[in-house]
Design a protein around this motif. Structure first.
Motif, PDB file in Angstrom:
ATOM      1  N   ASN A  93       7.758  -0.698  -4.873  1.00 31.41           N
ATOM      2  CA  ASN A  93       7.223   0.475  -5.542  1.00 31.41           C
ATOM      3  C   ASN A  93       6.073   1.059  -4.725  1.00 31.41           C
ATOM      4  O   ASN A  93       5.050   0.398  -4.520  1.00 31.41           O
ATOM      5  CB  ASN A  93       6.730   0.066  -6.936  1.00 31.41           C
ATOM      6  N   GLU A 138       3.859   3.068  -5.539  1.00 33.66           N
ATOM      7  CA  GLU A 138       2.626   3.212  -6.321  1.00 33.66           C
ATOM      8  C   GLU A 138       1.755   1.957  -6.249  1.00 33.66           C
ATOM      9  O   GLU A 138       0.568   2.000  -6.574  1.00 33.66           O
ATOM     10  CB  GLU A 138       2.959   3.523  -7.781  1.00 33.66           C
ATOM     11  N   ASP A 139       2.328   0.851  -5.815  1.00 26.80           N
ATOM     12  CA  ASP A 139       1.583  -0.389  -5.629  1.00 26.80           C
ATOM     13  C   ASP A 139       0.924  -0.348  -4.253  1.00 26.80           C
ATOM     14  O   ASP A 139       1.614  -0.244  -3.235  1.00 26.80           O
ATOM     15  CB  ASP A 139       2.540  -1.575  -5.720  1.00 26.80           C
ATOM     16  N   ASN A 169      -0.137  -2.520  -2.414  1.00 30.77           N
ATOM     17  CA  ASN A 169       0.280  -3.619  -1.533  1.00 30.77           C
ATOM     18  C   ASN A 169       1.642  -3.380  -0.900  1.00 30.77           C
ATOM     19  O   ASN A 169       2.068  -4.146  -0.046  1.00 30.77           O
ATOM     20  CB  ASN A 169       0.300  -4.938  -2.317  1.00 30.77           C
ATOM     21  N   THR A 170       2.319  -2.338  -1.328  1.00 34.88           N
ATOM     22  CA  THR A 170       3.631  -2.002  -0.772  1.00 34.88           C
ATOM     23  C   THR A 170       3.457  -1.197   0.513  1.00 34.88           C
ATOM     24  O   THR A 170       2.719  -0.205   0.521  1.00 34.88           O
ATOM     25  CB  THR A 170       4.446  -1.179  -1.781  1.00 34.88           C
TER      26      THR A 170
END
Length: 384
Positions: A220, A222-223, A225-226
């Motif tokens: 995702n 929106e994370d 960490n992605t």
């Protein structure tokens, strides 16, 4: 970053037009006064892409508007809402009615109509080579009642190359390859979708690039960490996955190669090694997270492969050899060439962006001569 670049475009073009508004100096003889100034072209069609749904859309729209034109804005089919919000912001800012006209719709249904209309004066397009060539062809035909030759500004894509010389910093080379290839899931016309590596360091660079790619997280966006999100839609997913199947017959799969479209269109960062310089993976724009690695004999061979596609948008050379850097500066035929860094990430006003050959019409977005493409020059001479 998309929003920041949109702001940069708005600011840059507003300041650039202040430099152009009074025209350019020309000579006058005794008894006459000569002036050279720019006037708008007229009504323009702005056709923007999905991959930078705010920055490129806002930049191409603003360039046309600050130079005095009115426009019909047709955003990419997949990203009309971002453009709609931009239109609302422009209304709030006080842009007069009728200057910016929002025309969302399917390109196959309204694209030809907009391009061919006799009152269309110019078309500013960013997107695929196939659509760009169609626009160029259709715009060239003079329609009944049309009184001008339409101008086309087109940025159409690339097959961009990261070159790694034998004396390069190999960690920097691996980083340049991976982040140029997989930023925004490879959905950039500037993405480094192929790397051409000197045989003396080939194995080491391949190993480092594969190891780095395996650290990238996919999920995702929106994370925070992605690192990498999905590709834009099912059609893109299917296209990229078909190229991965082609790659399995043309090279050695190092990492990735897997996709999951069960809850989005996610494709793992994919690297193929030992790919021939004329293979499809080395020649065709994929527009997804796939990069092909190719081994070359020497620097001459490296430059030969660098220029062997029909595109000429971006490129990078990792090298500590000054002679090779200067040769590439002259002979690596791309519009944006970077040394000892990746081949993506042009900044407005710092690295004006646009390419050669089938990458477009050589226009440089975010550069000092871009606005002139949206105007025509008029000379007036008064005798007294």
């Amino acid at each position: 970053a998309d929003t920041a670049e949109a702001i940069d475009f708005l600011e840059y073009y507003a300041r650039q037009v202040l430099k152009l508004k009074d025209g350019a100096d020309v000579k006058s003889r005794a008894g006459e006064s000569n002036q050279y100034h720019y006037i708008p072209l007229g009504v323009g069609i702005i056709i923007s892409p999905f991959n930078f749904p705010l920055a490129i859309m806002a930049g191409t729209a603003a360039a046309a508007i600050v130079t005095g034109n009115t426009i019909l804005l047709k955003p990419a089919d997949a990203t009309p809402v971002v453009a709609a919000k931009f239109v609302e912001v422009m209304e709030e800012a006080g842009l007069p009615n009728g200057v910016l006209n929002f025309i969302p719709g399917n390109g196959s249904e309204i694209g030809d109509y907009l391009v061919e209309h006799p009152k269309t004066r110019f078309v500013s397009f960013t997107g695929s080579r196939a659509v760009g060539c169609r626009i160029y062809e259709r715009a060239s035909k003079v329609q009944p009642t049309q009184k001008w030759l339409k101008r086309v500004i087109a940025e159409m894509g690339g097959k961009d190359t990261v070159l790694v010389d034998k004396d390069a910093d190999l960690d920097a080379a691996a980083s340049a390859i991976v982040y140029s290839a997989f930023g925004f899931s490879g959905q950039k016309c500037s993405a480094g979708s192929r790397a051409v590596i000197h045989q003396d360091v080939y194995d080491a660079v391949v190993e480092k690039a594969a190891a780095l790619a395996r650290t990238l997280t996919v999920g995702n966006p929106e994370d925070p960490n992605t690192y990498m999100g999905p590709v834009i839609h099912q059609a893109s997913y299917d296209k990229v996955m078909s190229y991965i199947e082609i790659g399995k017959t043309e090279g050695r799969l190092l990492t990735g190669g897997e996709g999951d479209d069960s809850k989005g269109y996610f494709i793992q960062p994919t690297i193929f090694a030992d790919v021939d310089e004329n293979a499809r993976l080395m020649q065709e724009e994929i527009f997804g997270p796939v990069v092909a690695l190719c081994k070359v004999r020497d620097f001459d061979h490296m430059l030969e492969v660098a220029n062997n596609t029909e595109y000429g948008l971006t490129g990078a050379l990792l090298s500590n050899n000054r002679e090779h850097i200067e040769r590439a500066r002259e002979d690596f035929h791309v519009g944006n060439l970077y040394f000892n860094r990746g081949c993506t990430g042009a900044i407005v006003g710092y690295q004006p962006f646009g390419g050669f050959n089938m990458s477009g019409t050589d226009s440089k977005a975010g550069g000092p001569d871009y606005l002139v493409l949206h105007m025509q020059a008029k000379t007036t001479s008064e005798a007294y």
